[in-house]
Design a protein around this motif. Structure first.
Motif, PDB file in Angstrom:
ATOM      1  N   ALA A  11      -5.540 -18.136   7.838  1.00 59.41           N
ATOM      2  CA  ALA A  11      -4.472 -17.311   7.519  1.00 59.41           C
ATOM      3  C   ALA A  11      -4.334 -15.946   8.477  1.00 59.41           C
ATOM      4  CB  ALA A  11      -4.340 -16.733   5.926  1.00 59.41           C
ATOM      5  N   CYS A  12      -5.699 -15.531   8.486  1.00 61.12           N
ATOM      6  CA  CYS A  12      -5.925 -14.230   9.487  1.00 61.12           C
ATOM      7  C   CYS A  12      -7.352 -14.050   9.462  1.00 61.12           C
ATOM      8  CB  CYS A  12      -5.320 -12.892   8.630  1.00 61.12           C
ATOM      9  SG  CYS A  12      -5.662 -11.640  10.017  1.00 61.12           S
ATOM     10  N   GLU A  13      -7.749 -14.126  10.818  1.00 62.25           N
ATOM     11  CA  GLU A  13      -9.151 -14.255  11.587  1.00 62.25           C
ATOM     12  C   GLU A  13      -9.580 -12.768  11.139  1.00 62.25           C
ATOM     13  OE1 GLU A  13      -9.200 -18.140  14.444  1.00 62.25           O
ATOM     14  OE2 GLU A  13      -9.535 -16.166  15.104  1.00 62.25           O
ATOM     15  N   ARG A 221      -5.621 -11.745  15.523  1.00 59.42           N
ATOM     16  CA  ARG A 221      -4.820 -10.974  14.355  1.00 59.42           C
ATOM     17  C   ARG A 221      -3.553 -11.941  14.090  1.00 59.42           C
ATOM     18  NH1 ARG A 221      -5.399  -5.497  13.915  1.00 59.42           N
ATOM     19  NH2 ARG A 221      -2.944  -5.306  14.055  1.00 59.42           N
ATOM     20  N   CYS A 222      -3.123 -12.023  12.920  1.00 55.33           N
ATOM     21  CA  CYS A 222      -2.160 -12.804  12.566  1.00 55.33           C
ATOM     22  C   CYS A 222      -0.682 -11.830  12.417  1.00 55.33           C
ATOM     23  CB  CYS A 222      -2.223 -13.251  11.050  1.00 55.33           C
ATOM     24  SG  CYS A 222      -1.896 -11.892   9.751  1.00 55.33           S
ATOM     25  N   GLU A 223      -0.916 -10.619  12.719  1.00 53.55           N
ATOM     26  CA  GLU A 223       0.240  -9.375  12.808  1.00 53.55           C
ATOM     27  C   GLU A 223       1.113  -9.617  11.523  1.00 53.55           C
ATOM     28  OE1 GLU A 223      -0.400  -7.224  14.546  1.00 53.55           O
ATOM     29  OE2 GLU A 223      -1.473  -7.993  16.409  1.00 53.55           O
ATOM     30  N   LYS A 224       0.650 -10.167  10.367  1.00 52.65           N
ATOM     31  CA  LYS A 224       1.775 -10.430   9.194  1.00 52.65           C
ATOM     32  C   LYS A 224       0.972  -9.819   8.072  1.00 52.65           C
ATOM     33  CE  LYS A 224       3.443 -14.772  10.990  1.00 52.65           C
ATOM     34  NZ  LYS A 224       3.347 -16.186  10.442  1.00 52.65           N
ATOM     35  N   CYS A 225      -0.302  -9.978   7.687  1.00 55.98           N
ATOM     36  CA  CYS A 225      -1.051  -9.758   6.603  1.00 55.98           C
ATOM     37  C   CYS A 225      -1.143  -8.352   6.310  1.00 55.98           C
ATOM     38  CB  CYS A 225      -2.362 -10.142   6.515  1.00 55.98           C
ATOM     39  SG  CYS A 225      -3.515  -9.429   7.511  1.00 55.98           S
ATOM     40  N   ASP A 226      -1.533  -7.814   5.286  1.00 55.57           N
ATOM     41  CA  ASP A 226      -1.530  -6.428   4.688  1.00 55.57           C
ATOM     42  C   ASP A 226      -2.613  -5.616   5.690  1.00 55.57           C
ATOM     43  OD1 ASP A 226      -3.859  -7.810   3.724  1.00 55.57           O
ATOM     44  OD2 ASP A 226      -3.686  -6.505   1.787  1.00 55.57           O
ATOM     45  N   PHE A 227      -3.531  -6.253   6.278  1.00 56.69           N
ATOM     46  CA  PHE A 227      -4.510  -5.491   6.842  1.00 56.69           C
ATOM     47  C   PHE A 227      -3.855  -5.274   8.515  1.00 56.69           C
ATOM     48  CE2 PHE A 227      -7.567  -6.469  10.461  1.00 56.69           C
ATOM     49  CZ  PHE A 227      -8.300  -5.266  10.480  1.00 56.69           C
ATOM     50  N   CYS A 228      -3.317  -6.423   8.717  1.00 58.57           N
ATOM     51  CA  CYS A 228      -2.748  -6.364  10.280  1.00 58.57           C
ATOM     52  C   CYS A 228      -1.522  -5.435  10.484  1.00 58.57           C
ATOM     53  CB  CYS A 228      -2.374  -7.887  10.813  1.00 58.57           C
ATOM     54  SG  CYS A 228      -3.468  -8.744  11.151  1.00 58.57           S
ATOM     55  N   ARG A 229      -0.651  -5.297   9.248  1.00 59.68           N
ATOM     56  CA  ARG A 229       0.392  -4.354   9.042  1.00 59.68           C
ATOM     57  C   ARG A 229      -0.211  -3.028   8.923  1.00 59.68           C
ATOM     58  NH1 ARG A 229       2.682  -5.296   4.155  1.00 59.68           N
ATOM     59  NH2 ARG A 229       1.633  -7.226   3.679  1.00 59.68           N
TER      60      ARG A 229
END
Ligand SMILES: [Zn+2]
Length: 244
Positions: A11-13, A221-229
């Protein structure tokens, strides 16, 4: 490695590495708390009391009674407890841990219920609706919640690790209960041919995960998850076709 850590890497590395280094912990989502609450009801009265205690502010209203999500969770628990087939499928030793090695990496699994006499194991899942369709990039088609949440993958990995520990392939079942009122329920089985695809998928993805985890390759980065946002800094504009 665990199934949830593997899924987290897919989902997000970037978020997963940040979490593994202990720099970040995603807050327990409401869905996760409801999930532990329902699970603990089938583990033991002590486990249930522990979850009630830990999340008492989330479960109980200040003026008494439970919040709607937990009244619903109680209905889900009752639904399963009142169903003979569901209880047969869940009959076994609760919350058993096993370890093994797959694709050159050590794995740890926790099985909701395992029955060595019957050579089967089962996992309890809560979901919105048994028949809802979800788009899956992994499968390239609409799937049920079972594929969408990678539960076939989970069962495939569990089956292999259990075989390494017992010498035999056990049959997996999912006991599913919905968040509808009244809840729907089902005991789900798997055509064993589904596991081959999942194991190939694991083997295909694991090299990249190993390399990121050992800090050989830079996490994406997935640029979608809470961390990336939360940590995003825009550096370019995107054409609308790149949104989906
Ligand atoms: Zn992300």
């Amino acid at each position: 490695m665990s199934v949830s850590q593997f899924k987290s890497f897919i989902a997000c590395e970037a978020r997963t590495m940040y979490e593994l280094k202990g720099q970040y912990k995603a807050p327990d989502s409401q869905a996760l708390i409801v999930g532990s609450y329902v699970h603990s009801a089938f583990e033991s009265p002590e486990a249930f009391a522990e979850v009630e205690e830990k999340y008492s502010d989330t479960i109980y209203k200040k003026r008494g009674g439970k919040y709607a999500d937990f009244e619903q969770a109680d209905r889900m628990i009752e639904t399963i407890k009142n169903d003979r087939l569901a209880m047969i499928a869940l009959d076994g030793e609760p919350e058993q841990m096993y370890t093994g090695n797959l694709y050159g990496i050590d794995w740890k699994i926790k099985v909701d219920s395992i029955n060595h006499g019957k050579r089967r194991f089962s996992d309890l899942k809560t979901t919105q609706d048994l028949h809802k369709r979800y788009w899956s990039d992994k499968y390239g088609k609409f799937t049920s919640f079972v594929e969408a949440w990678d539960y076939v993958f989970q069962m495939a990995i569990y089956r292999e690790i259990i075989k390494q520990n017992t010498g035999e392939y056990y049959t997996p079942y999912i006991v599913a209960v919905t968040k509808e009122n009244p809840p729907n329920k089902s005991v789900l089985e798997f055509d064993p041919s589904r596991f081959d695809f999942e194991l190939e998928y694991a083997e295909f993805k694991i090299e990249r995960i190993k390399s990121v985890k050992s800090e050989g390759e830079k996490p994406e980065r997935c640029e979608k998850c809470d961390f990336c946002r939360r940590t995003k800094q825009l550096s370019n504009v995107i054409e609308i076709g790149d949104l989906i």
